[in-house]
Structure formats: C-alpha cells, structure tokens
Design a protein around this motif. Structure first.
Motif, PDB file in Angstrom:
ATOM      1  N   ILE A   1      -7.050  -5.765   5.651  1.00 26.11           N
ATOM      2  CA  ILE A   1      -6.948  -4.598   4.781  1.00 26.11           C
ATOM      3  C   ILE A   1      -7.559  -3.430   5.543  1.00 26.11           C
ATOM      4  CG2 ILE A   1      -7.724  -3.586   2.599  1.00 26.11           C
ATOM      5  CD1 ILE A   1      -7.795  -6.549   1.558  1.00 26.11           C
ATOM      6  N   TYR A   2      -6.858  -2.312   5.574  1.00 23.41           N
ATOM      7  CA  TYR A   2      -7.296  -1.231   6.450  1.00 23.41           C
ATOM      8  C   TYR A   2      -7.024   0.142   5.843  1.00 23.41           C
ATOM      9  CZ  TYR A   2      -2.328  -0.800   7.825  1.00 23.41           C
ATOM     10  OH  TYR A   2      -0.960  -0.620   7.821  1.00 23.41           O
ATOM     11  N   GLN A   3      -7.660   1.132   6.444  1.00 24.85           N
ATOM     12  CA  GLN A   3      -7.413   2.539   6.144  1.00 24.85           C
ATOM     13  C   GLN A   3      -6.924   3.210   7.419  1.00 24.85           C
ATOM     14  OE1 GLN A   3     -11.525   2.822   4.728  1.00 24.85           O
ATOM     15  NE2 GLN A   3     -10.766   3.674   2.811  1.00 24.85           N
ATOM     16  N   ARG A   4      -6.153   4.271   7.267  1.00 26.84           N
ATOM     17  CA  ARG A   4      -5.591   4.920   8.448  1.00 26.84           C
ATOM     18  C   ARG A   4      -5.749   6.436   8.368  1.00 26.84           C
ATOM     19  NH1 ARG A   4       0.845   3.703   7.095  1.00 26.84           N
ATOM     20  NH2 ARG A   4       1.127   5.424   5.609  1.00 26.84           N
ATOM     21  N   ASN A   5      -5.767   7.037   9.539  1.00 27.42           N
ATOM     22  CA  ASN A   5      -5.780   8.502   9.660  1.00 27.42           C
ATOM     23  C   ASN A   5      -6.935   9.142   8.895  1.00 27.42           C
ATOM     24  OD1 ASN A   5      -3.396   8.065  11.093  1.00 27.42           O
ATOM     25  ND2 ASN A   5      -2.106   8.435   9.293  1.00 27.42           N
ATOM     26  N   PHE A   6      -8.055   8.424   8.812  1.00 29.84           N
ATOM     27  CA  PHE A   6      -9.269   8.917   8.151  1.00 29.84           C
ATOM     28  C   PHE A   6      -9.045   9.230   6.674  1.00 29.84           C
ATOM     29  CE2 PHE A   6      -9.507  10.228  12.655  1.00 29.84           C
ATOM     30  CZ  PHE A   6     -10.580   9.440  13.041  1.00 29.84           C
TER      31      PHE A   6
ATOM     32  N   GLY B   1       0.826  -1.195   0.000  1.00 30.42           N
ATOM     33  CA  GLY B   1       0.000   0.000   0.000  1.00 30.42           C
ATOM     34  C   GLY B   1       0.865   1.252   0.000  1.00 30.42           C
ATOM     35  N   PRO B   2       0.245   2.401  -0.285  1.00 29.05           N
ATOM     36  CA  PRO B   2      -1.202   2.616  -0.416  1.00 29.05           C
ATOM     37  C   PRO B   2      -1.729   2.313  -1.818  1.00 29.05           C
ATOM     38  CG  PRO B   2      -0.054   4.705  -0.611  1.00 29.05           C
ATOM     39  CD  PRO B   2       1.001   3.671  -0.329  1.00 29.05           C
ATOM     40  N   PHE B   3      -3.017   1.941  -1.878  1.00 25.08           N
ATOM     41  CA  PHE B   3      -3.735   1.747  -3.130  1.00 25.08           C
ATOM     42  C   PHE B   3      -5.051   2.507  -3.040  1.00 25.08           C
ATOM     43  CE2 PHE B   3      -0.834  -1.791  -3.152  1.00 25.08           C
ATOM     44  CZ  PHE B   3      -0.488  -1.936  -4.488  1.00 25.08           C
ATOM     45  N   ASP B   4      -5.542   2.942  -4.204  1.00 27.91           N
ATOM     46  CA  ASP B   4      -6.764   3.748  -4.182  1.00 27.91           C
ATOM     47  C   ASP B   4      -8.036   2.918  -4.174  1.00 27.91           C
ATOM     48  OD1 ASP B   4      -6.747   2.812  -6.768  1.00 27.91           O
ATOM     49  OD2 ASP B   4      -6.650   4.781  -7.729  1.00 27.91           O
ATOM     50  N   SER B   5      -7.915   1.589  -4.348  1.00 26.07           N
ATOM     51  CA  SER B   5      -9.105   0.744  -4.327  1.00 26.07           C
ATOM     52  C   SER B   5      -8.717  -0.681  -3.969  1.00 26.07           C
ATOM     53  CB  SER B   5      -9.810   0.749  -5.688  1.00 26.07           C
ATOM     54  OG  SER B   5      -9.054   0.023  -6.642  1.00 26.07           O
TER      55      SER B   5
ATOM     56  N   PHE C   1      -6.022   2.447   0.785  1.00 25.59           N
ATOM     57  CA  PHE C   1      -6.073   1.123   1.403  1.00 25.59           C
ATOM     58  C   PHE C   1      -4.662   0.564   1.573  1.00 25.59           C
ATOM     59  CE2 PHE C   1     -10.220   1.549  -0.594  1.00 25.59           C
ATOM     60  CZ  PHE C   1     -11.066   1.079   0.401  1.00 25.59           C
ATOM     61  N   TYR C   2      -4.466  -0.147   2.688  1.00 23.58           N
ATOM     62  CA  TYR C   2      -3.215  -0.835   2.991  1.00 23.58           C
ATOM     63  C   TYR C   2      -3.538  -2.273   3.397  1.00 23.58           C
ATOM     64  CZ  TYR C   2      -1.398   3.942   3.463  1.00 23.58           C
ATOM     65  OH  TYR C   2      -1.049   5.252   3.241  1.00 23.58           O
ATOM     66  N   ALA C   3      -2.572  -3.158   3.210  1.00 20.17           N
ATOM     67  CA  ALA C   3      -2.708  -4.533   3.694  1.00 20.17           C
ATOM     68  C   ALA C   3      -1.625  -4.802   4.718  1.00 20.17           C
ATOM     69  CB  ALA C   3      -2.602  -5.529   2.548  1.00 20.17           C
TER      70      ALA C   3
END
Length: 205
Positions: free
Chosen positions: A91-96, A54-58, A100-102
C-alpha cells in the motif's frame, strides 16, 4: 522508499488499469500474454506494478475493497490445501499526495514450506506506477487462504520491512500490525481497534 519506472522483462506493454473480472489474466502476466504484474529486477528485488485499487482517503476505506478484489484470485480462499495461495503486495502513496493506493500482488513465496500446509509470500520492495513521480510505501499487505489471523511469523521483527502490515482472510477479517507501537488492530465498524500487544519481537508473540 521510492522506485523508478521499472519494466518487466517479459513485457514492454504499458501498465493498464484493470478491474476485478480481468485480474486473474493480468496477474499471470507472461503466461497469458498480458503485461506482467510482478517481476524481479536486475538485482533480484521484487517489483510489483500499480495501482490495482485506489485512490482512497484512508487505510480503513481501502482495506475492505482490497480484500474483495484479492479474494477473487486463484486459490485465495482455498485454505491450507495444495490449491491454497497467499498473495503479497504493498500500500503506497505517490507524488507526495495523501491518497492511498494498493499495488497488484505477487505470488512469490519463501523457499521453505511452513508447518501445517500454511502458505507464505514475499513482500515486494518496489512499485512501478506509470503515474508516479515518487512512491512512498506505507505498508505491505498479504492474504491468508484460510480463516486465520496473523501468524507468529507475520509479527516477528526480522520480517518487518515497513512500519505497518495489513492482512486479511477469506471472510475479509482485516488486521493491521503497527510495528512501531507493537500493537495488532482489527477493523471493526470502519475503525482499527487494538486487540493485542506484541512483547516478544523474536517470536512474534
């Protein structure tokens, strides 16, 4: 779900980013002298470090890269043999933010063996990401060491921790389960296409 910056018991090293050639050493953690990539916290909850990719946009762009990385790990393509290994991560998102990250995967499995030599692993509950003030887990992911799709166990309601579940096999056929919509999708041409509807939450069918 949110997680703090939890530290592995066997290492106080900082969580460095790693690329595919070094993943095998890093995932073995304490055994290799490197930082641990998964561990149990003081309440016996499974924690994984991140990000691995990551990061990826989808999710559609993240999933193929994630499969490519995980399939290089020991036993990931060995089938339902003694050497076969299933890997579980999130798979998650961070800091609002929207990216996407794995996470790195775990190899911790459920205590009871599955029929036919099938493998299992336990979805993580928390992510330790040194660059994250907040972590929102979007989906769990797992690999199958054999060329298979979702098992009935994968789709049972009692096994769903998050709204989405991603799985892939050694040839990187990628499937997604939308628990809210009770629908299984397969990734084709960069898009998730619906292929199956789940009508029995108890049996996962």
């Amino acid at each position: 779900m949110k997680s703090g910056r939890l530290l592995p018991r066997c290492s106080r090293a900082s969580h460095t980013r790693a690329f595919a050639p070094t993943l095998i050493l890093l995932l073995t953690g304490c055994a290799s002298g490197g930082p641990a990539r998964f561990w149990l916290d003081d309440q016996r909850r499974l924690v994984v470090s991140g990000p691995m990719v990551g990061p990826f946009d989808s999710l559609m762009t993240l999933a193929p890269e994630l499969c490519t990385v995980v399939k290089q790990l020991p036993g990931a393509t060995a089938g339902n043999t003694r050497e076969g290994q299933e890997y579980c991560g999130v798979i998650y998102q961070r800091n609002f933010e929207s990216a996407f990250y794995a996470s790195y995967p775990s190899t911790l499995s459920h205590p009871l063996p599955l029929p036919g030599g099938r493998k299992s692993c336990k979805p993580p509950e928390f992510v330790s990401d040194p660059d994250a003030r907040t972590v929102d887990i979007y989906a769990d992911y797992h690999s199958h060491p054999a060329i298979t799709g979702f098992s009935p166990e994968d789709l049972q309601a009692r096994r769903q921790r998050y709204y989405f579940r991603l799985m892939f096999n050694p040839v990187c056929e990628i499937r997604l389960y939308d628990f809210q919509g009770r629908t299984v999708f397969i990734l084709e041409g960069g898009q998730f296409v619906p292929v199956k509807r789940i009508t029995d939450d108890l049996r996962g069918e």
